[in-house]
Design an enzyme around this catalytic site. Structure first.
Site, PDB file in Angstrom:
ATOM      1  N   ASP A 237       1.013  -1.423   0.285  1.00 57.62           N
ATOM      2  CA  ASP A 237      -0.047  -0.357  -0.305  1.00 57.62           C
ATOM      3  C   ASP A 237       0.640   1.251   0.228  1.00 57.62           C
ATOM      4  O   ASP A 237       1.898   1.303   0.419  1.00 57.62           O
ATOM      5  CB  ASP A 237      -1.137  -0.592   1.108  1.00 57.62           C
ATOM      6  CG  ASP A 237      -1.586   1.107   1.915  1.00 57.62           C
ATOM      7  OD1 ASP A 237      -2.792   0.944   0.832  1.00 57.62           O
ATOM      8  OD2 ASP A 237      -1.214   1.863   2.895  1.00 57.62           O
ATOM      9  N   GLU A 310       1.115  -0.416  -4.923  1.00 57.74           N
ATOM     10  CA  GLU A 310       0.383   0.848  -5.477  1.00 57.74           C
ATOM     11  C   GLU A 310       1.037   1.854  -5.275  1.00 57.74           C
ATOM     12  O   GLU A 310       2.128   2.254  -4.740  1.00 57.74           O
ATOM     13  CB  GLU A 310      -1.048   1.206  -3.838  1.00 57.74           C
ATOM     14  CG  GLU A 310      -0.920   2.295  -4.454  1.00 57.74           C
ATOM     15  CD  GLU A 310      -2.370   2.446  -3.594  1.00 57.74           C
ATOM     16  OE1 GLU A 310      -3.430   3.174  -3.492  1.00 57.74           O
ATOM     17  OE2 GLU A 310      -2.217   2.847  -2.271  1.00 57.74           O
TER      18      GLU A 310
HETATM   19  C1  LIG Z   1      -6.166   1.629  -3.250  1.00 55.86           C
HETATM   20  C2  LIG Z   1      -5.606   1.464  -1.316  1.00 55.86           C
HETATM   21  O1  LIG Z   1      -5.329   0.822  -1.308  1.00 55.86           O
HETATM   22  N1  LIG Z   1      -5.554   2.842  -1.252  1.00 55.86           N
HETATM   23  C3  LIG Z   1      -5.140   2.850   0.282  1.00 55.86           C
HETATM   24  C4  LIG Z   1      -3.983   4.245  -0.032  1.00 55.86           C
HETATM   25  O2  LIG Z   1      -2.854   3.925   1.156  1.00 55.86           O
HETATM   26  C5  LIG Z   1      -4.480   4.422   2.128  1.00 55.86           C
HETATM   27  C6  LIG Z   1      -3.248   4.539   3.327  1.00 55.86           C
HETATM   28  O3  LIG Z   1      -2.803   3.284   3.887  1.00 55.86           O
HETATM   29  C7  LIG Z   1      -5.159   4.059   2.299  1.00 55.86           C
HETATM   30  O4  LIG Z   1      -6.685   5.461   2.724  1.00 55.86           O
HETATM   31  C8  LIG Z   1      -6.020   4.082   0.886  1.00 55.86           C
HETATM   32  O5  LIG Z   1      -7.249   3.781   0.960  1.00 55.86           O
END
Ligand SMILES: CC(=O)N[C@H]1CO[C@H](CO)[C@@H](O)[C@@H]1O
Ligand SMILES: *[C@@H]1O[C@H](CO)[C@@H](O)[C@H](O)[C@H]1NC(C)=O
Ligand SMILES: [Ca+2]
Ligand SMILES: [Ca+2]
Length: 545
Positions: A237, A310
């Site tokens: 993430d 991500e």
């Molecule tokens: C797509 C996804 O996983 N988004 C997350 C990215 O990280 C932030 C903080 O951990 C989250 O709020 C999101 O939902």
């Protein structure tokens, strides 16, 4: 030549017609023939556990709910399910604020439930991938509590700072002007420790300090722990903010500049993010995690476990995650171009081509592409691209070379729910106000999954679900679409089946081109003649010329 014809695809034809262009007009991205590892041709399916299936009627999805629906995933034909965080959490950011990286959130189930889920998935030959949230923990994590108290070994677990004394007012101020993603300062004063801590996300999500080797090792322990429990890898993430720039000799961090992108001084886009995103150390950390996975496989055997990354970053940064000439990196840094290009400009053949080119022309040789339409942070794909285009977009991600990633509900054409300010729970939106929350809220894409046209869409027997349902569940749901003559679900399944049965599609269509404004063409090499029955009386016809 692939020719997809007939009424089954009437809705899809507006964007995607697959015909033989012949000749050299199309782009050629030939991949070399070799046996591919499982993840290179995989269909990944993202489950948002809170909204997938509720087994005990509390209005919240859970692990037993997921386990009870694994046959659905098997029937869809997907290879692997990625679960958004299932770890212990106060749920300020719905699981992305983890208070114990080694335990399961009680409202989702127990460790036993998790093991049962893994066992059942193995029996069905489905892989389970977990969300790895490395940038921060919850402020309720023991590590943070110990760090607040400066307990030995935990003093520098987080990014602490004294701040600055304003020479005019004599008052203490945050160390820099840095902004968090969820609006407002990225620094929070802690009374007990008498210092500020950094939080690139919510106040309750303090950033871990990756300049501390103990933190680096601790997070590798997290990876090993879940690998030992039988998971097939991790989706990592929020990588951009992992590292911040090194402070200067006096321990001071630099301020960010005005970006000019918005006048809203609370919005993250108000400032640049040169010092708080996309630092080179972040790339190296991913290489180290890859090493952890590879070591695990070397020692314990079994199939490869994967790292999906991500990162919403420019190509120069994103592509480095794949690895370099001497070191392996992530298997698949997510390709968000089909989301981000279309955020800037309308859906058209030319823009689809732009999005694809942007990935394939920048991807290092020998790496595997991947195609993502959505996730729980974006408006649902059918709402963003238009409901009439969801089949075409699903075709695209299934026919392009590499892996595909589906967010739960994209196979049904689920659309955004209407969530009022009163029902809003997303911290990003809650940090704003009733006039502007719709710009920030991520709730509309997080509502419960639609299983049936019955009460709560078959998701839960509760009187109330944690988020309201989208109104269209009566027509857009698994049961109705399964029974229908023609549906998004049938097309999605047929696409996966096609990929599995046709070697050439596993390699992906290698030639593509925007033909005219609304027609985008893909061509796959050396296709034999096939006729695939999609539905009684309808066929997807593929021929060679
Ligand atoms: C797509 C996804 O996983 N988004 C997350 C990215 O990280 C932030 C903080 O951990 C989250 O709020 C999101 O939902
Ligand atoms: C590859 O990455 C490693 C680890 O970050 C680094 O030490 C090495 O110099 C890099 N090699 C090349 C060829 O860039
Ligand atoms: Ca439940
Ligand atoms: Ca960070």
């Amino acid at each position: 030549m692939i020719l997809i014809t007939k009424n089954a695809f009437a809705a899809a034809l507006s964007l995607l017609v697959l015909v033989d262009l012949g000749g050299e007009a199309c782009k050629d991205k030939t991949t070399t023939e070799r046996t591919k590892d499982w993840w290179e041709t995989a269909q990944f399916y993202q489950i948002y556990p809170r909204s997938f299936m509720d087994s005990d009627g509390d209005g919240i999805g859970d692990l037993n709910g997921i386990a009870s629906k694994l046959e659905y995933l098997k029937d869809l034909g997907v290879t692997a399910a990625w679960l958004s965080p299932i770890f212990k959490s106060p749920m300020v950011d719905f699981g992305y604020d983890i208070s114990d990286f080694f335990d399961i959130q009680p409202e989702y189930g127990t460790m036993e439930d998790f093991r049962a889920l893994i066992k059942k998935a193995k029996e069905l030959d489905l892989k389970i991938i977990l969300d790895f949230v490395p940038n921060h923990s919850s402020d309720e994590n023991e590590w943070f509590k110990k760090s607040v108290k400066r307990e030995k070994g935990y003093e520098d677990y987080y990014v602490w700072h004294d701040g600055k004394i304003n020479t005019d007012t004599g008052k203490r101020e945050p160390p820099t002007n840095w902004l968090q993603y969820f609006r407002g300062s990225a620094w929070q004063w802690n009374e007990e420790r008498q210092q500020y801590y950094l939080h690139q996300f919510a106040v309750q999500q303090p950033d871990l300090n990756y300049r501390n080797p103990d933190v680096v090792e601790q997070m590798k322990r997290v990876l090993r722990y879940w690998l030992n429990e039988g998971v097939a890898g991790f989706r990592c993430d929020a990588l951009p903010p992992l590292f911040e720039v090194l402070p200067d000799a006096e321990g001071q961090f630099p301020d960010e500049q005005l970006s000019g992108a918005t006048q809203d001084a609370e919005d993250r886009d108000y400032l640049t993010t040169a010092y708080i995103e996309n630092q080179p150390e972040t790339i190296d950390m991913v290489y180290q995690w890859r090493q952890v996975l590879d070591d695990h496989q070397r020692i314990h055997g079994g199939s490869s476990s994967v790292l999906l990354i991500e990162t919403y970053s420019p190509a120069w940064f994103t592509m480095q995650f794949y690895g370099n000439r001497s070191v392996e990196g992530a298997h698949l840094p997510f390709n968000f171009n089909l989301i981000t290009v279309m955020e800037q400009s309308p859906l058209s053949g030319a823009n689809v081509q732009k999005a694809i080119d942007l990935w394939l022309n920048n991807m290092p040789a020998g790496r595997t592409a991947n195609w993502v339409l959505g996730n729980h942070d974006k408006r649902r794909a059918a709402s963003r691209y238009g409901e009439q285009h969801i089949d075409a977009m699903n075709m695209l991600i299934m026919m392009l070379p590499g892996a595909s990633v589906t967010y739960q509900g994209e196979e049904l054409g689920m659309t955004d729910a209407q969530i009022s300010w009163v029902d809003t729970v997303d911290p990003w939106a809650c940090n704003s106000n009733p006039d502007i929350y719709e710009k920030y809220t991520r709730d509309p894409a997080r509502t419960p999954f639609h299983w049936t046209s019955g009460s709560n869409a078959g998701f839960s027997t509760a009187a109330q679900t944690w988020l309201p349902l989208a109104a269209d569940y009566v027509t857009i749901n698994v049961a109705t679409e399964s029974a229908a003559q023609r549906s998004h679900l049938h097309i999605y399944k047929a696409l996966i089946e096609l990929r599995k049965s046709l070697k050439t599609l596993q390699n992906g269509a290698t030639k593509y081109q925007a033909l005219i404004e609304d027609v985008f063409v893909l061509k796959s090499a050396s296709l034999a003649t096939h006729e695939l029955n999609l539905l009684p009386g309808e066929a997807l016809v593929m021929t060679t010329k």
